[in-house]
Write a protein that holds these residues in place. Structure first.
Motif, PDB file in Angstrom:
ATOM      1  N   UNK A 141      21.389 -10.812   7.736  1.00  0.00           N
ATOM      2  CA  UNK A 141      22.908 -10.160   7.449  1.00  0.00           C
ATOM      3  C   UNK A 141      22.388  -8.957   6.727  1.00  0.00           C
ATOM      4  N   UNK A 142      20.766  -8.573   6.135  1.00  0.00           N
ATOM      5  CA  UNK A 142      20.965  -7.788   5.210  1.00  0.00           C
ATOM      6  C   UNK A 142      20.458  -6.525   6.214  1.00  0.00           C
ATOM      7  N   UNK A 143      19.933  -7.017   6.818  1.00  0.00           N
ATOM      8  CA  UNK A 143      19.257  -6.260   8.470  1.00  0.00           C
ATOM      9  C   UNK A 143      20.320  -4.767   9.159  1.00  0.00           C
ATOM     10  N   UNK A 144      22.125  -6.060   8.945  1.00  0.00           N
ATOM     11  CA  UNK A 144      22.566  -6.110   9.720  1.00  0.00           C
ATOM     12  C   UNK A 144      23.959  -4.529   8.788  1.00  0.00           C
ATOM     13  N   UNK A 145      23.490  -5.253   7.817  1.00  0.00           N
ATOM     14  CA  UNK A 145      24.883  -4.473   6.563  1.00  0.00           C
ATOM     15  C   UNK A 145      24.071  -2.986   6.189  1.00  0.00           C
ATOM     16  N   UNK A 146      22.703  -2.533   7.008  1.00  0.00           N
ATOM     17  CA  UNK A 146      21.937  -1.423   6.589  1.00  0.00           C
ATOM     18  C   UNK A 146      20.545  -1.835   5.752  1.00  0.00           C
ATOM     19  N   UNK A 147      20.367  -2.010   5.623  1.00  0.00           N
ATOM     20  CA  UNK A 147      19.125  -2.610   4.411  1.00  0.00           C
ATOM     21  C   UNK A 147      18.014  -2.951   5.020  1.00  0.00           C
ATOM     22  N   UNK A 148      16.598  -2.883   3.678  1.00  0.00           N
ATOM     23  CA  UNK A 148      16.022  -3.142   4.724  1.00  0.00           C
ATOM     24  C   UNK A 148      15.611  -4.203   3.917  1.00  0.00           C
ATOM     25  N   UNK A 149      15.468  -6.193   4.109  1.00  0.00           N
ATOM     26  CA  UNK A 149      15.517  -7.126   4.391  1.00  0.00           C
ATOM     27  C   UNK A 149      14.833  -7.435   2.994  1.00  0.00           C
ATOM     28  N   UNK A 150      13.434  -7.328   3.319  1.00  0.00           N
ATOM     29  CA  UNK A 150      11.868  -7.403   2.220  1.00  0.00           C
ATOM     30  C   UNK A 150      11.438  -5.795   2.430  1.00  0.00           C
ATOM     31  N   UNK A 151      11.067  -5.344   1.168  1.00  0.00           N
ATOM     32  CA  UNK A 151      10.791  -4.129   0.545  1.00  0.00           C
ATOM     33  C   UNK A 151       9.196  -5.305   0.782  1.00  0.00           C
ATOM     34  N   UNK A 152       7.495  -3.623   1.348  1.00  0.00           N
ATOM     35  CA  UNK A 152       6.283  -4.900   1.224  1.00  0.00           C
ATOM     36  C   UNK A 152       5.565  -3.544   0.680  1.00  0.00           C
ATOM     37  N   UNK A 153       4.004  -3.674   1.151  1.00  0.00           N
ATOM     38  CA  UNK A 153       3.694  -2.617   1.241  1.00  0.00           C
ATOM     39  C   UNK A 153       2.043  -3.045   1.873  1.00  0.00           C
ATOM     40  N   UNK A 154       1.823  -2.355   3.128  1.00  0.00           N
ATOM     41  CA  UNK A 154       1.114  -2.932   4.209  1.00  0.00           C
ATOM     42  C   UNK A 154      -0.525  -2.320   3.828  1.00  0.00           C
ATOM     43  N   UNK A 155      -1.012  -3.684   2.815  1.00  0.00           N
ATOM     44  CA  UNK A 155      -2.035  -3.673   1.802  1.00  0.00           C
ATOM     45  C   UNK A 155      -2.841  -5.163   1.901  1.00  0.00           C
ATOM     46  N   UNK A 156      -3.911  -5.081   2.102  1.00  0.00           N
ATOM     47  CA  UNK A 156      -4.613  -6.188   2.718  1.00  0.00           C
ATOM     48  C   UNK A 156      -4.303  -7.621   1.349  1.00  0.00           C
TER      49      UNK A 156
END
Length: 424
Positions: free
Chosen positions: A178-193
């Motif tokens: 639902x969050x994605x459909x509303x135009x937002x990123x659902x989960x903020x994350x940094x791609x570090x180990x």
């Protein structure tokens, strides 16, 4: 728990120096204390500056040795290099089993005189005090207690998407759509180990519970590491990628937090140091942002204890500076001011929490409750559960699986078994 050999890399590079006793002296001048740490983000840097000011008010000189990198890997590399050259800093941010590693090499100085005069055994919970000791002697002082398994959220984004704060993994995946459909990123994350590992251990807890977490992330039980429960946890972990954005690779954790603050993203799974960023932005919990145990982990408390370990120094004035630093860390003024700024809770549970916000008060309440119920577990991702070489092996499996479109959960589970057996 498995019986481990001493970590070969650290011992091979440093043992000769330790035996020779060449690390006993520092180049610092009398009354100096050089402090290596990785408190470099906005909220963290302000928190560290509090301790610097208190030390200098007592007439000593604080030499700041800040090394950027949220998980501390870079700082530990620098520390080993300094130690190999015979010139370690007088104090360093070291935690968990690594305190024991450095203590085994004979490089840490005793803080027992300070601990006895200040009554540390009476002021600290046993689980915290034990981490600070080597062979029964205090060699480090706890700065705080972090809860790792937190979910942070922007209430306006959730409202726009028409979803409530999720309390289970299934609710989180459904909310993400639902969050994605509303135009937002659902989960903020940094791609570090280390960030991948933070999400992984949280999902593992939510999927399989506290006892299974201990069997896998603390005891390294091969049967549990390769089991169907681990495979299920890995599959749930891989699904988390569906909630993240394509620009996450290499992103620092505080940048991910800023995505939630600015309303670009709805949520973040991150330890309570993230709250320092919300605080620095002038936001109020419960109104401008939400905090809750990570979905499915309300009966768990994954702890990460920041601590300062003291290396042996030869100059009496420098020893006094170290002892002053250690004493100040556990005094109410610093514990209160630092943790209000940092987002964590005091290492001392006897302090007045009335000035702390609802997230911190909830954290302390859950810390004490889970300690009684058996849900208090050390964070693998943040160096509290296993040695650094074991942690590194798990990191490799977790982040490679998370970023590989071809590796199956079954393959990842078997690689985790192999990684654990290789370092036993």
């Amino acid at each position: 728990m498995c019986a481990f050999k001493q970590p070969l890399t650290l011992r091979k590079t440093l043992l000769g120096l330790a035996v020779a006793g060449t690390l006993g002296a520092t180049q610092a001048q009398a009354g100096d204390v050089e402090v290596l740490h990785w408190w470099t983000s906005g909220g963290e840097a302000r928190a560290a500056n509090v301790l610097k000011e208190l030390v200098e008010e007592e007439g000593h000189h604080w030499e700041d040795f800040a090394v950027a990198g949220g998980g501390g890997e870079t700082a530990m590399t620098v520390l080993k290099s300094r130690a190999m050259s015979g010139n370690p800093p007088s104090a360093a941010q070291i935690k968990g089993p690594e305190i024991q590693e450095w203590g085994d090499l004979g490089l840490l100085g005793s803080l027992d005189d300070v601990a006895e005069s200040e009554g540390w055994d009476e002021k600290l919970p046993g689980v915290v005090a034990n981490v600070m000791k080597h062979d029964g002697q205090y060699v480090a002082v706890p700065v705080n207690v972090h809860r790792v398994n937190w979910l942070w959220a922007n209430p306006e984004v959730l409202e726009e998407a028409g979803v409530a704060l999720p309390t289970t993994l299934d609710e989180m995946f459904a909310a993400g759509e639902a969050i994605r459909e509303a135009g937002y990123v659902p989960l903020a994350h940094g791609g570090q180990a280390w960030q991948d590992a933070t999400v992984f251990e949280t999902v593992l807890l939510a999927t399989a519970g506290n006892d299974f977490y201990r069997r896998t992330m603390v005891d390294l039980d091969p049967e549990a590491l390769g089991s169907e429960q681990m495979i299920e946890a890995l599959e749930n972990f891989k699904r988390m990628r569906e909630l993240m954005d394509d620009g996450m690779s290499g992103r620092d954790w505080n940048i991910a937090t800023s995505m939630v603050i600015s309303g670009k993203a709805a949520m973040q799974l991150m330890g309570d140091w993230a709250k320092g960023e919300f605080t620095a932005a002038g936001l109020e919990p419960g109104k401008d942002y939400l905090c809750a145990p990570a979905p499915g982990t309300e009966h768990s408390f994954t702890f990460n204890i920041d601590s300062l370990a003291m290396f042996r120094v030869s100059e009496e004035a420098d020893q006094e500076a170290q002892h002053t630093l250690a004493r100040l860390v556990l005094e109410p003024e610093f514990q209160k001011t630092f943790n209000l700024a940092k987002g964590s809770i005091p290492a001392r549970p006897d302090l007045d929490m009335s000035e702390f916000d609802q997230c911190a008060q909830k954290s302390l309440e859950d810390f004490q409750r889970t300690a009684d119920e058996g849900g208090l577990v050390p964070s693998m991702a943040h160096g509290m559960a296993v040695r650094s070489d074991v942690q590194g092996a798990i990191f490799d499996v977790v982040t490679n699986f998370f970023n590989s479109p071809d590796m199956s959960a079954e393959q990842a589970a078997q690689r985790m078994v192999s990684a654990a057996q290789a370092v036993m």
